[in-house]
Design a protein around this motif. Structure first.
Motif, PDB file in Angstrom:
ATOM      1  N   UNK A  64       0.825  -1.207   0.000  1.00 35.66           N
ATOM      2  CA  UNK A  64       0.000   0.000   0.000  1.00 35.66           C
ATOM      3  C   UNK A  64       0.857   1.254   0.000  1.00 35.66           C
ATOM      4  N   UNK A  65       1.909   1.269   0.797  1.00 35.02           N
ATOM      5  CA  UNK A  65       2.758   2.465   0.839  1.00 35.02           C
ATOM      6  C   UNK A  65       3.559   2.623  -0.440  1.00 35.02           C
ATOM      7  N   UNK A  66       3.947   1.522  -1.081  1.00 40.51           N
ATOM      8  CA  UNK A  66       4.686   1.654  -2.342  1.00 40.51           C
ATOM      9  C   UNK A  66       3.767   2.175  -3.441  1.00 40.51           C
ATOM     10  N   UNK A  67       2.486   1.797  -3.421  1.00 41.43           N
ATOM     11  CA  UNK A  67       1.542   2.341  -4.399  1.00 41.43           C
ATOM     12  C   UNK A  67       1.379   3.836  -4.194  1.00 41.43           C
ATOM     13  N   UNK A  73       5.411  10.048  -6.758  1.00 41.01           N
ATOM     14  CA  UNK A  73       6.535  10.268  -7.661  1.00 41.01           C
ATOM     15  C   UNK A  73       6.049  10.674  -9.043  1.00 41.01           C
ATOM     16  N   UNK A  74       4.953  10.090  -9.519  1.00 37.03           N
ATOM     17  CA  UNK A  74       4.390  10.500 -10.802  1.00 37.03           C
ATOM     18  C   UNK A  74       3.943  11.946 -10.755  1.00 37.03           C
ATOM     19  N   UNK A  75       3.300  12.335  -9.687  1.00 39.37           N
ATOM     20  CA  UNK A  75       2.844  13.724  -9.546  1.00 39.37           C
ATOM     21  C   UNK A  75       4.034  14.679  -9.503  1.00 39.37           C
ATOM     22  N   UNK A  76       5.104  14.272  -8.823  1.00 34.68           N
ATOM     23  CA  UNK A  76       6.301  15.108  -8.763  1.00 34.68           C
ATOM     24  C   UNK A  76       6.932  15.262 -10.143  1.00 34.68           C
TER      25      UNK A  76
END
Length: 106
Positions: A64-67, A73-76
């Motif tokens: 869950x935390x990796x998702x 990271x995609x948003x960044x």
């Protein structure tokens, strides 16, 4: 210097958890069967079921935390691309403004 201290603390914490798990397994050696609605598990000790439940919980929490981390990271990356694009636009506008000022003065 700080790296070896972190590793030493991690080893100490892991050894402590291992000691607690072994102590827990020794103290709780009663055999039980896990009976769910549609499935009946094998006869194992209470401690083993508890340790397995803990391990499954850790794995689910990591997934869950990796998702969530992947999404952030995609948003960044998208934000950094947008910032780079806006920076190039700003630089182009500054150059255009500077060139018009220079032509007006002449």
């Amino acid at each position: 210097m700080l790296k070896w201290l972190k590793r030493a603390l991690l080893i100490i914490v892991l050894a402590l958890f291992l000691f607690i798990a072994i102590f827990f397994a020794i103290r709780n050696d009663q055999l039980v069967t896990l009976d769910l609605v549609l499935w009946q598990g094998p006869v194992l000790s209470v401690a083993l079921y508890m340790i397995l439940a803990f391990a499954v919980g850790v794995i689910l929490a990591l997934l869950a935390s990796s998702a969530l981390l992947f999404r952030l990271e995609q948003r960044l990356r998208r934000s950094n691309k947008r910032i780079a694009k806006q920076q190039t636009e700003l630089d182009a506008l500054r150059k255009a403004s500077l060139s018009t000022e220079l032509t007006e003065r002449e």
